[in-house]
Motif scaffolding. Structure first.
Motif, mmCIF file in Angstrom:
data_model
loop_
_atom_site.group_PDB
_atom_site.id
_atom_site.type_symbol
_atom_site.label_atom_id
_atom_site.label_comp_id
_atom_site.label_asym_id
_atom_site.label_seq_id
_atom_site.Cartn_x
_atom_site.Cartn_y
_atom_site.Cartn_z
ATOM 1 N N MET B 1 11.443 -4.141 -29.901
ATOM 2 C CA MET B 1 10.318 -3.521 -29.185
ATOM 3 C C MET B 1 9.020 -4.312 -29.374
ATOM 4 O O MET B 1 7.958 -3.891 -28.898
ATOM 5 N N ALA B 2 9.065 -5.447 -30.061
ATOM 6 C CA ALA B 2 7.822 -6.175 -30.338
ATOM 7 C C ALA B 2 7.145 -6.608 -29.046
ATOM 8 O O ALA B 2 5.926 -6.688 -28.974
ATOM 9 N N ASP B 3 7.917 -6.889 -28.000
ATOM 10 C CA ASP B 3 7.336 -7.341 -26.736
ATOM 11 C C ASP B 3 7.324 -6.233 -25.688
ATOM 12 O O ASP B 3 7.170 -6.504 -24.501
ATOM 13 N N ALA B 4 7.481 -4.990 -26.122
ATOM 14 C CA ALA B 4 7.565 -3.885 -25.169
ATOM 15 C C ALA B 4 6.254 -3.733 -24.405
ATOM 16 O O ALA B 4 5.180 -4.054 -24.906
ATOM 17 N N THR B 5 6.348 -3.221 -23.179
ATOM 18 C CA THR B 5 5.178 -2.955 -22.344
ATOM 19 C C THR B 5 5.088 -1.463 -22.053
ATOM 20 O O THR B 5 6.005 -0.691 -22.370
ATOM 21 N N ALA B 6 3.971 -1.085 -21.408
ATOM 22 C CA ALA B 6 3.796 0.305 -20.994
ATOM 23 C C ALA B 6 4.966 0.742 -20.109
ATOM 24 O O ALA B 6 5.472 1.855 -20.222
ATOM 25 N N ARG B 7 5.420 -0.174 -19.225
ATOM 26 C CA ARG B 7 6.518 0.168 -18.324
ATOM 27 C C ARG B 7 7.794 0.476 -19.104
ATOM 28 O O ARG B 7 8.537 1.401 -18.765
ATOM 29 N N ASP B 8 8.041 -0.301 -20.188
ATOM 30 C CA ASP B 8 9.277 -0.137 -20.957
ATOM 31 C C ASP B 8 9.382 1.252 -21.594
ATOM 32 O O ASP B 8 10.465 1.826 -21.650
ATOM 33 N N VAL B 9 8.275 1.762 -22.114
ATOM 34 C CA VAL B 9 8.339 3.047 -22.825
ATOM 35 C C VAL B 9 7.961 4.216 -21.917
ATOM 36 O O VAL B 9 8.200 5.369 -22.285
ATOM 37 N N GLY B 10 7.380 3.941 -20.750
ATOM 38 C CA GLY B 10 7.030 5.017 -19.826
ATOM 39 C C GLY B 10 5.769 5.737 -20.259
ATOM 40 O O GLY B 10 5.284 5.578 -21.379
ATOM 41 N N GLU B 11 5.252 6.539 -19.336
ATOM 42 C CA GLU B 11 4.001 7.253 -19.591
ATOM 43 C C GLU B 11 4.119 8.163 -20.819
ATOM 44 O O GLU B 11 3.283 8.121 -21.710
ATOM 45 N N PHE B 12 5.198 8.962 -20.863
ATOM 46 C CA PHE B 12 5.291 9.931 -21.958
ATOM 47 C C PHE B 12 5.632 9.242 -23.286
ATOM 48 O O PHE B 12 5.182 9.666 -24.351
ATOM 49 N N GLY B 13 6.404 8.148 -23.202
ATOM 50 C CA GLY B 13 6.692 7.380 -24.409
ATOM 51 C C GLY B 13 5.430 6.768 -24.984
ATOM 52 O O GLY B 13 5.228 6.769 -26.211
ATOM 53 N N LEU B 14 4.591 6.253 -24.095
ATOM 54 C CA LEU B 14 3.334 5.658 -24.550
ATOM 55 C C LEU B 14 2.425 6.720 -25.160
ATOM 56 O O LEU B 14 1.852 6.533 -26.244
ATOM 57 N N ILE B 15 2.314 7.855 -24.470
ATOM 58 C CA ILE B 15 1.450 8.928 -24.975
ATOM 59 C C ILE B 15 1.924 9.392 -26.351
ATOM 60 O O ILE B 15 1.118 9.569 -27.270
ATOM 61 N N ALA B 16 3.225 9.547 -26.522
ATOM 62 C CA ALA B 16 3.762 10.002 -27.812
ATOM 63 C C ALA B 16 3.424 8.998 -28.914
ATOM 64 O O ALA B 16 3.042 9.386 -30.031
ATOM 65 N N ARG B 17 3.549 7.700 -28.606
ATOM 66 C CA ARG B 17 3.247 6.680 -29.615
ATOM 67 C C ARG B 17 1.758 6.632 -29.948
ATOM 68 O O ARG B 17 1.370 6.369 -31.086
ATOM 69 N N VAL B 18 0.924 6.848 -28.937
ATOM 70 C CA VAL B 18 -0.517 6.872 -29.180
ATOM 71 C C VAL B 18 -0.880 8.063 -30.069
ATOM 72 O O VAL B 18 -1.611 7.933 -31.046
ATOM 73 N N ILE B 19 -0.352 9.238 -29.729
ATOM 74 C CA ILE B 19 -0.679 10.443 -30.501
ATOM 75 C C ILE B 19 -0.265 10.273 -31.955
ATOM 76 O O ILE B 19 -0.968 10.709 -32.871
#
Lengths: 294, 294
Positions: B1-19
């Motif tokens: 996942m070191a090169d993962a993008t917003a698209r890779d994790v999706g909106e909810f995946g990104l939000i969960a990681r940010v929180i």
């Protein structure tokens, strides 16, 4: 000046013209024009939410007028405030705009934001205007709980009923018509300018709502968040696909204890069961939703 | 996942990681993850401000790390809260990002926002993540007045002294060095990560400040707003060009009654006179500022 752009009037010229069009509200103790605004928070707590709208993703200038984009941007945020059982008090607006954006577009956007805010007694109290290749509108809404507890997504309990206030599927149907070339009609207008049932937020809170959210991504998707946060299984009555998956109407869906009276303006659309977090329709699996990066 | 993008994790995946990376605060009564957050507003009023940062206009990814962009985005808003004499309590963040934005960039941005908020006891309580061709970061800051009157730009009176808390010209000097190819050093860091004197906002309010603002566009430009709002002439002591026109340091400038004690951390840099609204330097005309659409 009929063809003036943001570049022609400059940042401060644009801000001055925007401020000129705004309305006040009893909640606004210090309005736009200073480093920050001051808004009444009589409850001693403030409810706050932010939504960002991007041209080409959330709106199209050839599909919606600037006025309608303003109405919709305000509505999506004020519906989130209502979904906590709160009353909207103020909006702050960030506008990132190309330098050649027509001045008239910015001012009509302002009018739309103002007029939607007025529906709940709120007002635009501040914001920022910056240059950007992509047109982005960021809106933050503030609200007051008037002494009530906030209604979160995590309080649904087995035995509750699921109730809906507002319309579902109309915005998505309207978007389908716009994509097919239709430019006028009730459903198209429902997409351009949703009409969330703001007053039902506090009404459902007073009716004993155990959980509540607004429908922005689709009924099944948004109730999925409630099911996960509450650790319950939600079973909806049979309904058509668009009703289940259409987003952006900003209806309010809440869970009420089984014995509670369902207030006028809301109707029962399902039940909360014990079990693994899931949303089913008449007992059958269902899918639907919207992911901005998918 | 070191090169993962917003698209890779999706909106909810990104939000969960940010929180996951956010910190709490005593002011946060309900944090991210619901329709809206709930923030303490013990004063019964809430101070609110919004700033928008656009890639290429306000920051460059090759000049500043994501962490520094987060620090700066939070700082520019929290300085506006301090300039009202208030204490920051919460941030809401809208991120409009290309789908190929590295996940690591979003998370380091979050860390920067969090760490700057912690400096004043505030926390990130909510936000939105959407797709956009242009990278845009919108931040709203909330604050509490702790029972004090807000300090606006309109209260300066003839006979007041002008006092400054914080540094001026360092961010602009650092930007000049970055433009010339320098990538390290104190001034470059001052541009990447301003250090507003947050505590001095309430201190200057308690010292009797009649007007106050933060310096985002340059001392002369920002005091011009005070001069106009207050209907006064402000005369500054002689100083170099960068001190007068350099923006983005987010120093605080205030006017204090002539007889008031100047608190530690602030120094006198000019005087308020009767006369047509103007800002002069040792009696001579001066210009300077920044317009986002010019």
């Amino acid at each position: 000046m009929a063809d003036a752009t943001a570049r022609d009037v400059g940042e401060f010229g644009l801000i001055a013209r925007v401020i000129d069009r705004l309305a006040g509200s009893p909640s606004v103790l210090l309005g736009p024009g200073d480093d920050a605004a001051v808004v009444a928070a009589p409850d001693g707590r403030v409810v706050a939410t932010t939504d960002v709208l991007v041209e080409g993703v959330h709106f199209r200038r050839d599909w919606s007028s600037a006025y309608d984009v303003g109405r919709k941007a305000a509505a999506s945020n004020l519906a989130d405030i209502a979904a906590m059982g709160a009353r909207g008090t103020a909006l702050l607006v960030g506008l990132a705009a190309p330098a050649d954006l027509p001045l008239a577009w910015s001012l009509e956007l302002t009018d739309g934001l103002r007029d939607e805010a007025v529906l709940v007694g709120a007002a635009v109290v501040g914001g920022d205007v910056v240059r950007s290749d992509t047109l982005v509108i960021s809106v933050t809404a503030l609200g007051d709980l008037d002494g009530r507890d906030p209604i979160t997504r995590s309080g649904a309990r087995p035995g509750d009923v699921v109730v809906l206030a507002g319309e579902l599927g109309r915005s998505a149907a309207g978007m389908g018509l716009l994509e097919a070339g239709t430019r006028e009609g009730e459903l198209v207008d429902a997409h351009r300018r949703p009409t969330p049932p703001y007053d039902m937020g506090p009404v459902l809170a007073l009716a004993g709502a155990t959980a509540m959210c607004d429908i922005s991504d689709g009924l099944v998707a948004d109730l999925g968040h409630v099911a996960r946060a509450s650790g319950v299984h939600i079973d909806l009555d049979a309904a058509d696909e668009l009703f289940l998956t259409g987003g952006e109407d900003h209806a309010l869906v809440a869970t009420l204890p089984g014995g509670a009276a369902v207030p006028e303006g809301a109707r029962v659309i399902g039940r909360v069961l014990a079990g693994e977090p899931a949303v089913t329709v008449a007992g059958q699996p269902s899918r639907g939703g919207w992911d901005h990066f998918a």
